[in-house]
Motif scaffolding. Structure first.
Motif, mmCIF file in Angstrom:
data_model
loop_
_atom_site.group_PDB
_atom_site.id
_atom_site.type_symbol
_atom_site.label_atom_id
_atom_site.label_comp_id
_atom_site.label_asym_id
_atom_site.label_seq_id
_atom_site.Cartn_x
_atom_site.Cartn_y
_atom_site.Cartn_z
ATOM 1 N N LYS A 56 49.521 110.090 -27.342
ATOM 2 C CA LYS A 56 49.428 109.626 -25.991
ATOM 3 C C LYS A 56 49.495 108.013 -26.166
ATOM 4 O O LYS A 56 48.789 107.332 -27.304
ATOM 5 N N THR A 58 49.076 103.893 -25.429
ATOM 6 C CA THR A 58 48.291 102.961 -24.973
ATOM 7 C C THR A 58 48.677 102.891 -23.390
ATOM 8 O O THR A 58 47.733 102.895 -22.582
ATOM 9 N N LYS A 60 49.991 105.132 -21.514
ATOM 10 C CA LYS A 60 49.624 106.388 -20.618
ATOM 11 C C LYS A 60 48.402 106.493 -20.347
ATOM 12 O O LYS A 60 47.882 106.506 -19.234
ATOM 13 N N ILE A 61 47.464 106.058 -21.182
ATOM 14 C CA ILE A 61 46.047 106.036 -21.137
ATOM 15 C C ILE A 61 45.741 104.747 -20.167
ATOM 16 O O ILE A 61 44.888 105.158 -18.923
ATOM 17 N N ALA A 64 46.301 106.247 -16.738
ATOM 18 C CA ALA A 64 45.496 107.367 -16.360
ATOM 19 C C ALA A 64 44.173 106.632 -15.746
ATOM 20 O O ALA A 64 43.822 107.169 -14.896
ATOM 21 N N GLU A 65 43.973 105.577 -16.493
ATOM 22 C CA GLU A 65 42.626 104.760 -16.026
ATOM 23 C C GLU A 65 42.924 104.224 -14.584
ATOM 24 O O GLU A 65 41.863 104.312 -13.758
ATOM 25 N N ALA A 94 46.636 111.975 -19.438
ATOM 26 C CA ALA A 94 45.826 111.859 -20.558
ATOM 27 C C ALA A 94 44.908 112.893 -20.393
ATOM 28 O O ALA A 94 44.012 112.852 -19.959
ATOM 29 N N GLU A 96 42.962 114.487 -22.193
ATOM 30 C CA GLU A 96 41.730 114.377 -23.185
ATOM 31 C C GLU A 96 40.644 113.528 -22.551
ATOM 32 O O GLU A 96 39.564 113.225 -23.086
ATOM 33 N N MET A 97 41.029 112.942 -21.275
ATOM 34 C CA MET A 97 40.104 112.131 -20.877
ATOM 35 C C MET A 97 38.807 112.701 -19.773
ATOM 36 O O MET A 97 39.336 113.239 -19.056
#
Length: 213
Positions: A56, A58, A60-61, A64-65, A94, A96-97
């Protein structure tokens, strides 16, 4: 990758033939055989490593945020269904969040889809065992479903992780009352009072819980 393998098979065969020719001419092969035959496969290995997609990113994270923030905005505006769509996108980006699952579970709770909410809270807790709010949220859904003992366990864990959470004490006092644990309920209520809760409000809620028994 497949074309690379097709190219390396004849290369490997050619290397082996050259090795045999050198041996027949009296030239010591030494370590040439494993090197000559193994080199193409080393190339394959390196190519396969390069071909593996990265984890993943940065970016994409970050996306997602943004989806989580947007979903929380929809929740505050009372549009739980749109909120769920945003959290779905966050989870795709993401998976896994833990926060994405927790927030989606809260949106399902607003829609009174408690079983689905509990599944999301379960996943949020699996991903983050220190998530006090996820334990609290799952406890609330279990409470609504009449699973008082399980709700109590979740409130206990939420308080262990967040000992200054007055709402968790408030809910635990009520669930203790529903379970007939009046002495324990009063002790918890005293703690909730110490964290700023109106004691008369909590007392009324506990009386209502006693009446339901």
């Amino acid at each position: 990758m497949r074309s690379l393998l097709l190219l390396l098979f004849p290369l490997q065969r050619a290397d082996y033939n050259r090795f045999k020719e050198r041996m027949s001419n009296g030239v010591n092969g030494g370590l040439d055989l494993p090197v000559m035959i193994g080199l193409p496969w080393l190339v394959v290995l390196l190519a396969s490593v390069v071909a593996v997609p990265p984890g993943k990113t940065t970016e994409k994270i970050s996306q997602a945020e943004e989806q989580i923030t947007q979903g929380m905005d929809w929740t505050r505006k009372g549009d739980a269904q749109r909120a769920i769509s945003s959290f779905d996108e966050a989870i795709k980006l993401a998976p896994e969040m833990a926060q994405a699952y927790h927030q989606r579970g809260k949106a399902y709770s607003i829609l009174d889809q408690r079983e689905q909410a509990i599944q999301d809270f379960d996943e949020a807790i699996r991903l983050d065992l220190q998530n006090a709010q996820a334990f609290f949220s799952r406890g609330m859904s279990l409470d609504v479903l009449g699973e008082y003992q399980r709700a109590k366990s979740d409130y206990d864990e939420a308080i262990k992780l967040g000992p200054d959470d007055g709402v968790a004490y408030y809910n635990r006092a009520i669930v203790h009352t529903r379970l007939g644990m009046d002495r324990e309920a009063q002790a918890v209520a005293d703690r909730a009072d110490g964290l700023g809760f109106d004691p008369s409000l909590l007392e009324n809620a506990m009386n209502a819980a006693r009446a339901e028994r």
